[in-house]
Design an enzyme around this catalytic site. Structure first.
Site, mmCIF file in Angstrom:
data_model
loop_
_atom_site.group_PDB
_atom_site.id
_atom_site.type_symbol
_atom_site.label_atom_id
_atom_site.label_comp_id
_atom_site.label_asym_id
_atom_site.label_seq_id
_atom_site.Cartn_x
_atom_site.Cartn_y
_atom_site.Cartn_z
ATOM 1 N N LYS A 34 3.309 -10.487 -4.173
ATOM 2 C CA LYS A 34 4.109 -9.359 -3.655
ATOM 3 C C LYS A 34 5.601 -9.901 -3.000
ATOM 4 C CE LYS A 34 -0.103 -6.969 -2.224
ATOM 5 N NZ LYS A 34 -0.947 -7.068 -1.184
ATOM 6 N N GLY A 62 0.764 -1.384 0.002
ATOM 7 C CA GLY A 62 -0.031 -0.067 0.058
ATOM 8 C C GLY A 62 0.835 1.403 0.277
#
Lengths: 429, 429
Positions: free
Chosen positions: B205, B134
């Site tokens: 990720k 994020g």
């Protein structure tokens, strides 16, 4: 493979860390950078001291001018600390067309306006990742990682020495003096730890962080500052019982009356992420309008982490050299001053410990002074007899303006029943 | 002031956040960058949906080609997600000389080798800060902030949805199904949350983080992966009693047999910083040889934080354009594959819960199978009767090799006294 030539001034603890990284991680650095970082000269007045490592012959010199004046050297690393002669060395290096990497927060906070302007004029950057937060890349995070955000507040534990001392006081119940002795013994405090204990080092760093984040130059000399010298084991114990940890916080907040910048011991509630940042760890908590709250934590001092930041800057400077680019926008704002909010306008909750004679009506008199100043009491926590027939009246106030609180405290301290100086510690909720 | 022209493909939640930042913080961004970021076109198939903001007339289009093929546009932001047609859009944009900014971890993890190679050939970077963590600038931190270090391990809570679910299970004692429903209601889980629950998103990720940190391409399809689908409220309660929190951890460690990459539910001791990372927060813990241990934490999902990372990338790409520099070294290694350690070689402690018939000698039989496999028991924690006449035997093992543990577990599960499948959760100390 291209070479970037580096001269290092100041071969102390951090300097030795830098030379060690450049040796040990040389292949990895070259691969990542696409060029070789070559240390061509190291200057230090002490050529004898054992740094636990060897340099190739001819690299070590006592004469810093052999670095500053060498036209072959691309980047100068200034690690001697202090204001002079460091300032002159930085300016001469910049004027000679060199990039400068430094860990010198005192120099940048106190004379940075001149230095960064000079850097802008000669189009050479000063890199200073190592000046704040040890190995945490907090300068890069603020300047680049969060560059899309308006930063509204920064809360930092940015002095490892005082955090180590407060942690030991808190965990072991020892006095400040004992904890300071322990920190010296462990190598975490200097012989004269005043710069750390008085919050000067934290304020230096806060000046840099807030200049970067708020887009104006923060005048270090006007940052409100209280050190940890007055913190007692007693207050640590009382506040722990209330669910708080005492931290030396560096605070920067955008407020309607300007940038609210201050360094002081602060009660941090135990549920706050910063309360668990212990020992020599540093942490910076940031709030951005889009990124929201973030916290970055790591070892804030010591050879390895600080040297890691210096070498990251060397690689950054190296990338700039390789790209042939000298025209990045100003690294830090020097063209306008940050308007600072007066400390009197700061609003927060406060912990008060007032040593009084144990007599009926004392609390009522204190409460009435606070009430007259518009300060309401959140809770009276504890009231047990202790030394010399005195009792501590311990209060948590609700949100109160600094000015009003200070006035009330002055009045309270002049009450005949009050003996000794009332203790006041601000709370960050 | 110079202008940098941006085209945005995919005006969903994050896209709307990007347009909001570019509007709201326009002045601040221009000052920091030294140029204006101008959004010239936004493409989305849905022109009707209310994004809570307005774009100037003529900017919105249904046709992404009007961005990709527009020679005036400098940077393309790809926010449609998924593999196709995103891949083609990225490739066409790069070939057209554009920089690409993307938040698309699936695309980069699964097809990144091709994409990054293409980018290298045409000397145009792909920026992907928003793809992991994020608003935490973790890509920049690893690539630049810690670039002087050999990273030895990464532990990440990098999926906000599963962390939110596990936090609610842990705090409220509710079942997985109830927590998933709650996450959907709160907008933190998609209708089909399989990508999150099965650990696929975390593995995407992790592939990117480990490729960056370890200097070789991590093959996503070979990352060991377990999701949180088997986690029960029962195990959360038992392990809480033992001082642990269950987190879906993404783990990357340098080991003698290669890079040990895995995603699985993990017991994290309560004193570990990662155990306090709750709700939709993400955190990445990193260990470098000089930087030592650091942790970076922030909101890992949601419009604002992810958009903050996209715009930081736009500014980074902008700086590159302004400097006229196309020659940065490869952003991520594609020229060599990371050698992965087989999961069987991983060594850690394990929590075991084995449902057995309450009968004397059962523990002895389990212990003897473990002992024969060379697995020693740290403690047998609890043994109380529960449902259907069964008791759970709860064990913590000492360090044991995955292969040996798996073999022993197979044997144990075939014991006549064992009813149902034994539960095993790895421990990260």
């Amino acid at each position: 493979m291209k070479e970037i030539k580096i001269g290092l001034i100041g071969w102390g603890t951090v300097g030795a860390g830098v030379t060690r990284i450049l040796q040990k991680n040389s292949a990895l650095i070259s691969r990542r950078l696409g060029a070789r970082l070559r240390l061509v000269r190291v200057a230090d007045l002490n050529l004898k001291r054992d740094r636990g490592m060897k340099l190739a012959p001819g690299i070590l010199t006592r004469d810093a001018a052999r670095i500053i004046e060498d036209p072959e050297i691309d980047i100068v690393v200034e690690l001697i600390g202090g204001l002079d002669p460091a300032e002159g060395m930085v300016i001469s290096s910049l004027r000679g067309g060199k990039r400068v990497v430094t860990a010198n927060k005192a120099l940048l906070a106190e004379r940075g306006k001149t230095l960064f302007r000079e850097a802008g004029q000669v189009r050479r950057r000063i890199f200073f990742e190592a000046s704040v937060g040890g190995g945490i890349p907090i300068i890069k995070i603020i300047r680049e990682g969060l560059s899309a955000n308006r930063i509204s507040s920064i809360l930092g534990i940015i002095n490892g020495t005082t955090n180590y001392i407060l942690t030991r006081m808190s965990e072991e119940g020892i006095t400040l003096a004992a904890a300071v002795r322990g920190a010296k013994k462990a190598g975490y405090a200097e012989k004269n730890p005043a710069l750390d204990l008085e919050g000067i080092d934290s304020a230096h760093k806060l000046a840099l962080l807030s200049s970067l984040a708020f887009g104006g130059w923060a005048d270090f000399s006007r940052i409100y500052r209280e050190g940890i010298n007055e913190i007692t084991d007693e207050d640590i114990a009382y506040t722990a019982g209330l669910g708080y940890t005492i931290k030396l916080l560096a605070v920067a907040k955008q407020s309607p009356s300007g940038a609210d910048l201050r360094v002081h011991p602060t009660l941090v509630p135990r549920r706050h992420l910063l309360s668990a940042v212990n020992g020599i760890f540093n942490a910076v908590y940031l709030e951005g309008d889009f990124s929201k709250s973030q916290i970055f934590q790591g070892e804030g001092a010591g050879q390895g982490p600080t040297a890691s930041a210096v070498v990251a800057d060397l690689m950054e400077a190296g990338r700039e050299i390789l790209s042939g680019n000298d025209s990045t926008p100003p690294f830090i704002a020097t063209d306008r001053d940050l308007k600072l909010a007066p400390i009197g306008e700061v609003v927060c909750r406060h912990y008060l410990r007032i040593p009084v004679i144990d007599r009926p009506g004392v609390l009522a008199r204190i409460a009435s002074i606070l009430g007259a100043g518009g300060i309401s009491i959140d809770s009276v926590i504890q009231r047990q007899r202790y030394k010399r027939g005195l009792v501590p009246v311990i209060l948590m106030t609700n949100q109160a303006r600094e000015k009003a609180l200070q006035t009330a405290l002055d009045k309270i301290s002049h009450l005949e029943v009050v003996r000794g100086t009332p203790v006041r510690i601000r709370v960050e909720d």
